[in-house]
Design a protein around this motif. Sequence first.
Motif, PDB file in Angstrom:
ATOM      1  N   GLN A  49       0.853  -1.193   0.000  1.00 48.21           N
ATOM      2  CA  GLN A  49       0.000   0.000   0.000  1.00 48.21           C
ATOM      3  C   GLN A  49       0.883   1.235   0.000  1.00 48.21           C
ATOM      4  N   THR A  50       0.565   2.183  -0.845  1.00 47.96           N
ATOM      5  CA  THR A  50       1.244   3.487  -0.876  1.00 47.96           C
ATOM      6  C   THR A  50       0.344   4.469  -0.137  1.00 47.96           C
ATOM      7  N   ARG A  53      -0.181   9.117  -1.717  1.00 52.70           N
ATOM      8  CA  ARG A  53      -0.395   8.967  -3.161  1.00 52.70           C
ATOM      9  C   ARG A  53       0.017  10.215  -3.928  1.00 52.70           C
ATOM     10  N   SER A 129       7.140   5.126  -9.740  1.00 50.73           N
ATOM     11  CA  SER A 129       6.901   3.768  -9.264  1.00 50.73           C
ATOM     12  C   SER A 129       8.247   3.123  -8.970  1.00 50.73           C
ATOM     13  N   GLU A 153       1.869   0.732  -5.527  1.00 49.07           N
ATOM     14  CA  GLU A 153       1.124   1.715  -6.304  1.00 49.07           C
ATOM     15  C   GLU A 153       1.998   2.944  -6.526  1.00 49.07           C
TER      16      GLU A 153
END
Length: 297
Positions: A49-50, A53, A129, A153
Amino acid sequence: MKRLARRSGMALAALLVAGLAALIASSLGPHRSTPKLRAPADGISLATQTLTRTAFFGDRVTVTALVVADTKRIDPQSLRASADFRPFKVVATSRQERRSGSILTARTAWTLLCLDPACLPGTAQHAFSWAPVQVAYRLRGTSLQRTLTAPFEPVTILTRVARGAAAHPRFRVPPPVVDSARYRIEPRTLAPLLVAGGGLLCLAVLGLAASALVRTRRRNAPAPDAFALVLSELQLAARGNGDSGRRRRALERLAELVEPLDAPLSHETRTLAWAPDDPPHDAIEELSRRAREAASE
């Protein structure tokens, strides 16, 4: 009847309160059973999980990796999570573990930061990324190391700084301004004063040493002979013509010194000292001679 009804109402209220307390304790107490997690199909699962964002250039970014493993099939000591976040740098790493029966949940969080111009987007924004996170593990009863991967992500980096401005910074640091040294007394004036003060101090020390030496010598010098002093005083008084009292006091002192040696001579000397007429010079010389003889015996 009223008292009975009142007591019945109070008892019913107490029962209701006790029942409510028991219900709350059963729902919130430590004895409440913790729901068990289901075991992964392959014995281990990985999710990423990022959390950040969107961020501006220079802000910190947080990403996490969650591993759920069945310790009946997976050796928990073999679990290792690693990731490559270049061009970002890892500034902090934290790991949390929780067990539910045989299920182990391990959460690893990385805090990332990039101040390199490579992290500047070419336009107003750019999505970055990284390489997938890798979790190494080993099945129980085997020595074979296995790897599980999962991608992150992307994170969107915004910027207000142009790439050209970062390549050619215009920051200028002026030369430092150093004030000249300040003194209450100039060194050229202070140096002679210190030399003069040191010289005076040395002279004072030498004076004190000389004074102490003189006092020591005086203290160690032999005391003058009282008999010799009286005879010398008597000779000086005999030569004088007008100081009769001096001659009489000298004769009295001579009588006191001679008394332990020669009592008749002491009596004769005292009689001469306090005679009505002044002691003649010849008599004084004779008494002095006899007193020397008595002292030398």
